[in-house]
Design a protein around this motif. Structure first.
Motif, mmCIF file in Angstrom:
data_model
loop_
_atom_site.group_PDB
_atom_site.id
_atom_site.type_symbol
_atom_site.label_atom_id
_atom_site.label_comp_id
_atom_site.label_asym_id
_atom_site.label_seq_id
_atom_site.Cartn_x
_atom_site.Cartn_y
_atom_site.Cartn_z
ATOM 1 N N ILE A 19 2.434 -21.331 -19.756
ATOM 2 C CA ILE A 19 2.428 -21.084 -18.327
ATOM 3 C C ILE A 19 1.480 -19.937 -18.054
ATOM 4 N N ASP A 20 0.600 -20.122 -17.084
ATOM 5 C CA ASP A 20 -0.252 -19.018 -16.678
ATOM 6 C C ASP A 20 0.028 -18.690 -15.225
ATOM 7 N N CYS A 21 0.099 -17.398 -14.921
ATOM 8 C CA CYS A 21 0.464 -16.966 -13.581
ATOM 9 C C CYS A 21 -0.713 -16.288 -12.887
ATOM 10 N N VAL A 22 -0.994 -16.746 -11.698
ATOM 11 C CA VAL A 22 -1.949 -16.056 -10.850
ATOM 12 C C VAL A 22 -1.123 -15.245 -9.858
ATOM 13 N N ILE A 23 -1.078 -13.938 -10.088
ATOM 14 C CA ILE A 23 -0.251 -13.078 -9.247
ATOM 15 C C ILE A 23 -1.137 -12.482 -8.159
ATOM 16 N N PHE A 24 -0.885 -12.902 -6.917
ATOM 17 C CA PHE A 24 -1.687 -12.416 -5.808
ATOM 18 C C PHE A 24 -1.042 -11.190 -5.173
ATOM 19 N N GLY A 25 -1.889 -10.237 -4.835
ATOM 20 C CA GLY A 25 -1.443 -9.092 -4.060
ATOM 21 C C GLY A 25 -2.466 -8.827 -2.974
ATOM 22 N N TYR A 26 -2.110 -7.940 -2.064
ATOM 23 C CA TYR A 26 -3.033 -7.658 -0.966
ATOM 24 C C TYR A 26 -3.044 -6.167 -0.694
ATOM 25 N N ASN A 27 -4.258 -5.655 -0.541
ATOM 26 C CA ASN A 27 -4.388 -4.214 -0.478
ATOM 27 C C ASN A 27 -5.808 -3.906 -0.043
ATOM 28 N N ASN A 28 -5.921 -2.956 0.891
ATOM 29 C CA ASN A 28 -7.270 -2.531 1.234
ATOM 30 C C ASN A 28 -8.142 -3.665 1.768
ATOM 31 N N ASN A 29 -7.530 -4.530 2.554
ATOM 32 C CA ASN A 29 -8.261 -5.667 3.121
ATOM 33 C C ASN A 29 -8.793 -6.651 2.088
ATOM 34 N N GLU A 30 -8.242 -6.607 0.906
ATOM 35 C CA GLU A 30 -8.731 -7.529 -0.121
ATOM 36 C C GLU A 30 -7.580 -8.284 -0.773
ATOM 37 N N LEU A 31 -7.841 -9.542 -1.033
ATOM 38 C CA LEU A 31 -6.898 -10.355 -1.799
ATOM 39 C C LEU A 31 -7.153 -10.069 -3.273
#
Lengths: 241, 241
Positions: A15-27
């Motif tokens: 299993i591979d995880c793409v963990i998205f976060g958001y900060n400073n107007n950037e994905l």
DNA sequence: TCAAAAGTGTTGCTAGTACACCCATGT
DNA sequence: ACATGGGTGTACTAGCAACACTTTTGA
């Protein structure tokens, strides 16, 4: 750190995880620098215990890296080219690295197991970046939030996996109203707008965007946010559950 | 029919195919009656060769059952509950059946392999039902097109897999214009409409439906279809490639 | 001439876009 | 007062739904 017992896991399936976060107007995406090799980057991932479901495995892997429970998680695609590992330019580097760094945990047989052909199931997660205190896994030097715009080359087909996750996120964003998982509890309309702009890499005019989002009827207006700036204070919203 | 060599395949990972066809105003699924057991039904499926990609495996499995190449195929989800086979009420029946019917191909070890825990990757296929001459696989008594409305209970979680495939088909239908794969080369507007109605289980008024489909600008109008009925002859269309 | 169903046209609604305008805030 | 950005309102447009209407076909 115990020995790696391959009998506990399903072989050739990861299993591979793409963990998205958001900060400073950037994905951003959480990626890990491997301890061995120079400039070796990879997505957080893991194997599936014989006793757990694939969803549980993904949750567990996420829990191990982020310390967070109850994360928004979505399975988006399986990747199964026969040469995604075997034919990869990274395979030998990984094998050498494991021999040097992981002799206690992985004997030669285990190293063969880990670097054999794998099919991987891709999940993406949406988290409030500020709540995450990334924990490095074994054989990882550090974890890092990197803007999706300037990801380094990663091992195997991990760059492609991120692209597919990004596509899937875009498709699901409006439909399932999942974007709020990337924001703190409370936020302003401008913040949602900028989040959407980061995800779609496209500008939205404020007034129409506001109408659309408010029209969804999923936000609760709380108070105003006085920032000290010499302009009208924006409303604070939270997501209705 | 040779012996089953498990070394050729990835263990604990299978592919199940939901093959959709359309006929008689009904959306149908091709399912197989197993030779052993009474009233045992299942989706066509198979395993993944070490040398092929998962997409290739799905194509091959489809080729084996339908004789058709170049079929529209889409991976829609992976199913990975640990008890989808182990905990299934069908497991013992399947094991007994394999012992009785398949002793030549499957020895006891192979039977253990085949009935161990599996993660499955679901694909759905869209075919012109009239072009398919279903070929039974090993240990199958016959294959049958069954309306999605009245599928029998199938082994393991195959009913759930069909449901998910159906959801995914509905989602992709408009977006990717894939519905025409279920029709013959040439068709009338009414036939497309009835196909859509079968898929969505919902009626569409003819005039607006026609406008929408023609507006997509993907159809070529050929001639008229004189059926002998005492009404205006409908146009014949084909899908522009 | 008539019934059946194909095909086209008209109107109104709704959602999205572009534009303009007013409002609150701190200097 | 005024610059700054927040928030709202109005007009225009495109796409969809509901209705009515005309056309073709064979009995």
């Amino acid at each position: 750190m115990g020995e790696f017992r391959k009998e506990d896991y399903i072989a050739q399936l990861s299993i591979d995880c793409v963990i998205f976060g958001y900060n400073n107007n950037e994905l951003k995406v959480l990626i890990s620098k491997l301890s061995y090799g120079e400039d070796l980057w990879s997505l957080p991932g893991g194997f599936i215990l014989q006793t757990e479901s694939i969803d549980q495995a993904a949750s567990r892997i996420l829990m191990e890296r982020t310390g967070l429970d109850n994360i928004y998680l979505e399975q988006f695609r399986a990747f199964g080219s026969p040469d995604r590992i075997i034919g990869s330019e990274y395979r030998e580097v990984v094998r050498a690295g494991l021999r040097d760094f992981a002799a206690k945990k992985f004997d030669d047989e285990a190293i063969d197991w880990v670097t054999s052909r794998f099919v991987c199931i891709g999940y993406y997660a949406l988290v409030d970046l500020n709540k995450v205190d990334p924990k490095i896994g074994e054989f990882e030097e550090f974890l890092k939030w990197v803007s999706i715009e300037d990801l380094p080359n990663m091992t195997h087909d991990h760059n492609e996996i991120v692209e597919e996750a990004h596509k899937s996120l875009r498709q699901n964003l409006d439909e399932k109203l999942i974007g709020f998982n990337l924001l703190p509890e409370e936020f302003t309309m401008r913040e949602i707008k900028e989040l959407y702009e980061a995800i779609y890499d496209k500008e939205f005019p404020m007034n129409n965007f506001q109408k659309k989002i408010l029209g969804l009827d999923v936000l609760e207006r709380l108070g105003k946010k006085y920032t000290g700036a010499q302009n009208r204070a924006p409303y604070i919203y939270k997501f209705k559950k």
